[in-house]
Write an enzyme that holds these catalytic residues in place. Structure first.
Site, short mmCIF file in Angstrom:
data_model
loop_
_atom_site.label_atom_id
_atom_site.label_comp_id
_atom_site.label_asym_id
_atom_site.label_seq_id
_atom_site.Cartn_x
_atom_site.Cartn_y
_atom_site.Cartn_z
N LYS A 1 0.85 -1.20 0.00
CA LYS A 1 0.00 0.00 0.00
C LYS A 1 0.88 1.25 0.00
CE LYS A 1 -3.93 1.95 2.62
NZ LYS A 1 -4.78 1.76 3.82
N SER B 1 -9.75 2.02 2.97
CA SER B 1 -8.85 2.75 2.10
C SER B 1 -7.86 1.87 1.35
CB SER B 1 -8.08 3.79 2.91
OG SER B 1 -7.21 3.15 3.82
N SER C 1 -9.94 -0.35 7.17
CA SER C 1 -9.35 -0.15 5.84
C SER C 1 -8.71 -1.38 5.21
CB SER C 1 -8.31 0.97 5.89
OG SER C 1 -8.95 2.21 5.84
#
Lengths: 97, 492
Positions: B79, B154, B178
């Site tokens: 990420k 997210s 997330s």
């Protein structure tokens, strides 16, 4: 609870955040609806409850105050990411007027 | 080779058997990722050169009999709020758009030390603030099941990459759901570890008392194996802890669901969930019953306040953490007349709208005269929520709950209503507030879109939820039914 334009300006100033005029008015209403929602916490009986800052008990984690040398590659990468520089020095606006 | 069906374990077995080389594997996933960039846009950047070089080195080690671990040569995506030296770390924000990480996050350094190959950086909501991966400065990521829909967020890029087969596994971060929510919306496995199990050093901080790095992948064994690599105390993160022996995750997940006491919180099953989602979650409950688990109704009476607690504590910590982005030492600098002007302009132009909104909320809640009413009160209610879990988990071994009240929604649907978006986190935030571990598993499809549920465990007892998850996975015959078709509905 609704925020006044002056309150929004004051918060933006505290946060050192430039807002557009549009945003200033949109935020007023959006923030009010969010603050109304979180306002429901006032119903909870919190008498005698200690505030919880972390989910696991960790206290005063200490280490020796030793100097660790940053390797040259990392150092030059950090310097390379300065927005403005002179040589290896970071260039900033005057702090004192 | 069809990358969509390859788990990290299968890749590892194939490497050992000489079925393929690390380079071939890296090439196959990079090709899938490039193709994906034209549809789902799971990645911010591909690290093609670094990945191929790392894969070459892995093959050389293997040939010499010096492999670093069973995962040597297995690819993984990271990420984009986690630092990989030499790669951009943008956190999906204009303020860091040109920022190149000078060092590796501890988790990345640990993956590299075991020979894993980093494919690239995956897309996310700006600074991980959002539930849809729409607020990234690089543009949204789309759901591989249906390109008109969001992948959740997210960690939406990580979830989409795993689902579409452009990475067998990916690291994500979970502050209020997330990892688990995008895993649910994309049909993958995803674990948010206990707060303190994994070092946050090199993770761009959002809300420090809630953030935790975890793993998304296609199988329970994969997330367990990768978590074993990244976990444990790191002197660079004072909130990471030394893992006691009883907290360790066994190399092979064993144990049986038979006799396991699983709690169903009645507050989570009352209303608000889509009917199809509830049916799918109930079917997972039935499966656990068949496997011999004892299902017990439990009560978490302060559940209704968790989201309000979260939406005070998180923005307060955000407003403090993001103070470091001031246009001075790194990131975007927009010069003003004075230093204060430079701060205001750099932050005003560098941060997107959701980030600005949260900084404003947090600054307001922490400002003089409001602190007691908001932040202090939220911390007190936080304690009550945590106490609810402690009490229930003294009685049951783990808790089963939905991961998201809905399936993936359409892009733009909640753009003008931040509160509606916040409500999507209703089932996930409590776990972060209490610092517990939780794993998302896929359990059904509604109108061709995946549904997930989570197993929530006691602090540091990942072993119980992972073992139960592995049994469930086996009973379901694996999660291969949660592979989206190769050509999802085209973008309109």
């Amino acid at each position: 609870m609704s925020l006044t334009p002056e309150e929004v300006d004051k918060i933006a100033d505290l946060a050192r955040l430039e807002l557009s005029d549009e945003e200033r008015s949109a935020f007023r209403y959006q923030l009010s609806s969010i603050l109304d929602y979180v306002g429901k916490l006032s119903e909870v009986d919190i008498e005698g409850v200690e505030p919880m800052s972390h989910s696991i008990p960790v206290f005063n984690v200490l280490r020796e105050d030793d100097l660790e040398i940053c390797n040259t590659e990392t150092r030059s990468e950090i310097i390379a990411s300065f927005p403005e520089k002179e040589g290896d020095l970071l260039k900033v606006k005057a702090v004192f007027e | 080779m069809d990358t969509r069906t390859l788990t990290s374990q299968k890749i590892s077995q194939g490497l050992t058997a000489g079925e393929w080389s690390a380079k071939e594997i890296a090439q196959a996933f990079l090709a899938a990722a490039k193709q994906g960039q034209n549809s789902t846009h799971a990645y911010v950047d591909l690290a093609e050169d670094l990945a191929l070089q790392a894969a070459d080195e892995s093959d050389t080690r293997r040939a010499a009999g010096r492999s670093l671990s069973e995962f040597d040569g297995v690819p993984i995506a990271i990420k984009d709020n986690i630092m990989v030296a030499g790669c951009r770390a943008t956190a999906g924000s204009n303020i860091l758009k040109n920022y190149v990480a000078p060092y590796d996050a501890t988790v990345v350094q640990r993956l590299k030390s075991k020979g894993l190959v980093i494919l690239g950086k995956t897309n996310l909501d700006e600074f991980a603030m959002g539930s849809s991966t729409e607020s990234s400065c690089h543009g949204p990521t789309l759901n591989p099941w249906n390109l008109e829909r969001v992948p959740g967020g997210s960690s939406g890029g990580s979830a989409a990459a795993v689902a579409e087969g452009s990475a067998p596994a990916a690291l994500g971060s979970d502050t209020g759901g997330s990892i688990r929510q995008p895993a649910a919306l994309c049909g993958t496995v995803g674990i948010k570890p206990t707060y303190g199990r994994v070092s946050r050093y090199g993770l761009i901080a959002m809300a420090s008392s809630l953030d935790q790095i975890g793993v998304l992948s296609r199988s329970v064994a994969d997330v367990a194996g990768l978590l074993r690599i990244i976990e444990n105390r790191d002197p660079k993160d004072s909130t990471s802890v030394d893992l006691l022996e009883k907290w360790q995750i066994p190399a092979k997940l064993t144990g049986s669901v038979k006799g396991l006491r699983i709690g169903l919180p009645k507050e989570y099953f009352v209303s608000g969930m889509e009917a199809g989602v509830e049916r799918a979650v109930r079917s997972a409950v039935d499966r656990f019953k068949e496997l011999g688990a004892e299902i017990v109704e439990v009560s978490l009476p302060h559940s209704d306040y968790a989201l309000a607690v979260y939406y005070i504590i998180m923005p307060c910590e955000v407003s403090a953490n993001l103070a470091r982005f001031d246009g001075v030492r790194y990131g975007l600098r927009v010069p003003g007349e004075t230093l204060v002007d430079t701060y205001r302009k750099s932050r005003g132009q560098g941060f997107g709208q959701e980030v600005r909104r949260r900084i404003i909320i947090g600054t307001h809640a922490l400002s003089a005269g409001y602190y007691d009413a908001y932040y202090r009160r939220a911390q007190q209610v936080r304690q009550l929520i945590s106490d609810d879990f402690t009490r229930v988990l003294a009685d049951v071994d783990c808790i089963l709950a939905p991961s998201s009240p809905t399936v993936a929604w359409k892009l733009g649907e909640m753009a003008d209503d931040p509160l509606a978006m916040y409500l999507q986190d209703i089932y996930t935030v409590s776990v972060n507030v209490a610092g517990l571990p939780a794993i998302n598993l896929p359990c059904g499809l509604v109108d061709g879109l995946p549904v997930g549920f989570q197993l929530i465990g006691r602090h540091f007892d990942e072993r119980t939820i992972l073992s139960a998850a592995a049994d469930y996975e086996q009973a379901e015959g694996g999660f291969d039914s949660f592979i989206p078709s190769a050509s999802p509905k085209e973008k309109k």
